[in-house]
Scaffold this motif. Sequence first.
Motif, PDB file in Angstrom:
ATOM      1  N   LYS A 308      18.737 -19.961  20.468  1.00  0.00           N
ATOM      2  CA  LYS A 308      18.513 -20.668  19.206  1.00  0.00           C
ATOM      3  C   LYS A 308      18.852 -22.156  19.274  1.00  0.00           C
ATOM      4  N   SER A 309      20.036 -22.525  19.750  1.00  0.00           N
ATOM      5  CA  SER A 309      20.389 -23.942  19.834  1.00  0.00           C
ATOM      6  C   SER A 309      21.438 -24.158  20.918  1.00  0.00           C
ATOM      7  N   THR A 310      21.670 -25.408  21.242  1.00  0.00           N
ATOM      8  CA  THR A 310      22.682 -25.763  22.245  1.00  0.00           C
ATOM      9  C   THR A 310      23.964 -26.277  21.582  1.00  0.00           C
ATOM     10  N   ASP A 311      24.105 -26.085  20.280  1.00  0.00           N
ATOM     11  CA  ASP A 311      25.277 -26.605  19.568  1.00  0.00           C
ATOM     12  C   ASP A 311      26.579 -26.032  20.119  1.00  0.00           C
ATOM     13  N   ASN A 312      26.626 -24.704  20.278  1.00  0.00           N
ATOM     14  CA  ASN A 312      27.842 -24.078  20.805  1.00  0.00           C
ATOM     15  C   ASN A 312      28.133 -24.531  22.229  1.00  0.00           C
ATOM     16  N   LEU A 313      27.083 -24.729  22.999  1.00  0.00           N
ATOM     17  CA  LEU A 313      27.248 -25.184  24.378  1.00  0.00           C
ATOM     18  C   LEU A 313      27.861 -26.579  24.422  1.00  0.00           C
ATOM     19  N   LYS A 314      27.345 -27.461  23.618  1.00  0.00           N
ATOM     20  CA  LYS A 314      27.875 -28.829  23.591  1.00  0.00           C
ATOM     21  C   LYS A 314      29.333 -28.846  23.133  1.00  0.00           C
ATOM     22  N   SER A 315      29.663 -27.997  22.170  1.00  0.00           N
ATOM     23  CA  SER A 315      31.042 -27.927  21.679  1.00  0.00           C
ATOM     24  C   SER A 315      31.975 -27.396  22.771  1.00  0.00           C
ATOM     25  N   ALA A 316      31.507 -26.371  23.507  1.00  0.00           N
ATOM     26  CA  ALA A 316      32.327 -25.795  24.579  1.00  0.00           C
ATOM     27  C   ALA A 316      32.567 -26.801  25.698  1.00  0.00           C
ATOM     28  N   ILE A 317      31.533 -27.551  26.052  1.00  0.00           N
ATOM     29  CA  ILE A 317      31.670 -28.555  27.105  1.00  0.00           C
ATOM     30  C   ILE A 317      32.661 -29.638  26.684  1.00  0.00           C
ATOM     31  N   GLU A 318      32.581 -30.038  25.426  1.00  0.00           N
ATOM     32  CA  GLU A 318      33.497 -31.069  24.927  1.00  0.00           C
ATOM     33  C   GLU A 318      34.941 -30.557  24.900  1.00  0.00           C
ATOM     34  N   LYS A 319      35.130 -29.308  24.513  1.00  0.00           N
ATOM     35  CA  LYS A 319      36.472 -28.756  24.409  1.00  0.00           C
ATOM     36  C   LYS A 319      37.070 -28.429  25.776  1.00  0.00           C
ATOM     37  N   ASP A 320      36.275 -27.786  26.648  1.00  0.00           N
ATOM     38  CA  ASP A 320      36.790 -27.335  27.947  1.00  0.00           C
ATOM     39  C   ASP A 320      36.758 -28.429  29.011  1.00  0.00           C
ATOM     40  N   ARG A 321      35.938 -29.461  28.773  1.00  0.00           N
ATOM     41  CA  ARG A 321      35.865 -30.625  29.664  1.00  0.00           C
ATOM     42  C   ARG A 321      35.470 -30.237  31.106  1.00  0.00           C
ATOM     43  N   TYR A 322      34.332 -29.614  31.210  1.00  0.00           N
ATOM     44  CA  TYR A 322      33.821 -29.293  32.543  1.00  0.00           C
ATOM     45  C   TYR A 322      33.408 -30.586  33.241  1.00  0.00           C
ATOM     46  N   PRO A 323      33.900 -30.803  34.457  1.00  0.00           N
ATOM     47  CA  PRO A 323      33.639 -32.070  35.149  1.00  0.00           C
ATOM     48  C   PRO A 323      32.339 -32.093  35.938  1.00  0.00           C
ATOM     49  N   TRP A 324      31.430 -31.183  35.670  1.00  0.00           N
ATOM     50  CA  TRP A 324      30.160 -31.131  36.392  1.00  0.00           C
ATOM     51  C   TRP A 324      28.997 -31.083  35.399  1.00  0.00           C
ATOM     52  N   GLU A 325      27.812 -31.227  35.919  1.00  0.00           N
ATOM     53  CA  GLU A 325      26.603 -31.224  35.087  1.00  0.00           C
ATOM     54  C   GLU A 325      26.294 -29.811  34.602  1.00  0.00           C
ATOM     55  N   THR A 326      25.942 -29.684  33.343  1.00  0.00           N
ATOM     56  CA  THR A 326      25.551 -28.393  32.776  1.00  0.00           C
ATOM     57  C   THR A 326      24.089 -28.445  32.351  1.00  0.00           C
ATOM     58  N   LEU A 327      23.315 -27.497  32.868  1.00  0.00           N
ATOM     59  CA  LEU A 327      21.903 -27.368  32.526  1.00  0.00           C
ATOM     60  C   LEU A 327      21.737 -26.115  31.665  1.00  0.00           C
ATOM     61  N   VAL A 328      20.645 -26.014  30.924  1.00  0.00           N
ATOM     62  CA  VAL A 328      20.505 -24.899  29.999  1.00  0.00           C
ATOM     63  C   VAL A 328      19.086 -24.337  30.002  1.00  0.00           C
ATOM     64  N   ASP A 329      19.018 -22.999  29.931  1.00  0.00           N
ATOM     65  CA  ASP A 329      17.734 -22.315  29.742  1.00  0.00           C
ATOM     66  C   ASP A 329      17.789 -21.685  28.360  1.00  0.00           C
ATOM     67  N   LEU A 330      17.286 -22.408  27.377  1.00  0.00           N
ATOM     68  CA  LEU A 330      17.370 -21.989  25.985  1.00  0.00           C
ATOM     69  C   LEU A 330      16.303 -20.945  25.684  1.00  0.00           C
ATOM     70  N   ASP A 331      16.736 -19.805  25.135  1.00  0.00           N
ATOM     71  CA  ASP A 331      15.832 -18.699  24.782  1.00  0.00           C
ATOM     72  C   ASP A 331      15.023 -18.212  25.988  1.00  0.00           C
ATOM     73  N   ASP A 332      15.624 -18.292  27.161  1.00  0.00           N
ATOM     74  CA  ASP A 332      14.986 -17.830  28.405  1.00  0.00           C
ATOM     75  C   ASP A 332      13.615 -18.476  28.620  1.00  0.00           C
ATOM     76  N   GLU A 333      13.518 -19.747  28.279  1.00  0.00           N
ATOM     77  CA  GLU A 333      12.243 -20.457  28.403  1.00  0.00           C
ATOM     78  C   GLU A 333      11.690 -20.400  29.821  1.00  0.00           C
ATOM     79  N   PHE A 334      12.563 -20.584  30.825  1.00  0.00           N
ATOM     80  CA  PHE A 334      12.118 -20.610  32.217  1.00  0.00           C
ATOM     81  C   PHE A 334      12.523 -19.350  32.993  1.00  0.00           C
ATOM     82  N   LYS A 335      13.140 -18.406  32.302  1.00  0.00           N
ATOM     83  CA  LYS A 335      13.588 -17.155  32.932  1.00  0.00           C
ATOM     84  C   LYS A 335      14.481 -17.416  34.151  1.00  0.00           C
ATOM     85  N   VAL A 336      15.322 -18.409  34.033  1.00  0.00           N
ATOM     86  CA  VAL A 336      16.202 -18.790  35.134  1.00  0.00           C
ATOM     87  C   VAL A 336      17.200 -17.683  35.466  1.00  0.00           C
ATOM     88  N   PHE A 337      17.721 -17.027  34.449  1.00  0.00           N
ATOM     89  CA  PHE A 337      18.721 -15.998  34.706  1.00  0.00           C
ATOM     90  C   PHE A 337      18.103 -14.745  35.307  1.00  0.00           C
TER      91      PHE A 337
END
Length: 376
Positions: A308-337
């Motif tokens: 649905k959205s990347t809002d939770n993802l952005k909040s988690a990255i800001e809170k947990d402070r992951y020091p690497w790049e985060t990419l996203v497959d929203l709604d399995d658009e590219f079937k990456v998983f």
Amino acid sequence: MTPSNYSKHMKIQILPLLCILFYSNLCGAKETCSIRVTASEGTHPIELVIKPSGQDPQNSNYRTSLAEGSYQCRIETDEIELYEITDLREILEKGSTRRFGSFLIEDGADIKITVDGDKVNIVSTGPEFSKWEKMLKSAGEKFDPEFAAIKNIKDPNEADKKEEELYNAYSKWTLDYYANNPMIYFMLELSSDLSSFRHETHSYSDRLDLYHSKYENLYPGHSVHKQIADAESKGYQIFGRKYNDYKVRTLSGETVNGSSYIGEGYTLVVCWATWCAPCRKEACGIIPLYEKYKDRGLTVFSLAREFKSTDNLKSAIEKDRYPWETLVDLDDEFKVFEQHGATSSALFLLDPDHKIIATPFSVEELDATLPKYLGQ
């Protein structure tokens, strides 16, 4: 564990029973067999499911509780097919079951299945099934005594090490047997396993190599060849092979190639999702390992599976402070998983040539793996 269970040492999916007639085209020959299932006295509760391997007949009403003591059906298919039988009721009640077996639908075969406690015994007059059964018997004679001896090892670590060594030896022996004794069961099982690809299974590469070297011309015209080819074309991330490229998005919505984030040294790909609490905990646990090894050539990037959205993802990255790049497959658009054989959590360690050399099960296993390649 007996050899009949080795080849199915994996999660059993919850699937209802199927006893369906498949209709061939007018020009094709049909494979028809009869099946009779019985349960030994006292083997209850039980609700058996028969289904084509790899298929999920969610709406099927074909199942039996063996209320009358036995169950019989006749199955007809266009070609030889791999089928499975398992206890659906026990899966639903306990989450798993040892009552599981596989067999082949082949023309004229008379199949008798007996469920005795946790054991499923299958006897078939089919010639192709007999080839596979002969292999299992040979494997049992060779490996059963050694597996039984593990019970006498008092040190748990030594027992685990011995068990792993035996499983590796069994896998190699099985591949050698399949190479010297070609049979359609090998191809059907490989196709079935690929249809439910899982990143933690490490045998795909060797089995695919064997298929291409020994089996491509066996049973020409059988649909299993197309099934395997279709599976390979999906670009699964297979242990022991080069990490395949794919499309994915940045948090800003830009479409990029996953390969753009692979470093020159070793690269760790972290699959996770904010809706998966263990995944997020695991991702946080990797941060100190990244800090420890980043100057020794370790690159990390993550793939998030969000909906649905990347809002939770952005909040988690800001809170947990992951020091690497985060990419996203929203709604399995590219079937990456799907390509990574994961629903949420998975780890892939790549060497400088982009070959997948490890798929650690946990942060602890990753911690033990990294020094092998990057030093203490």
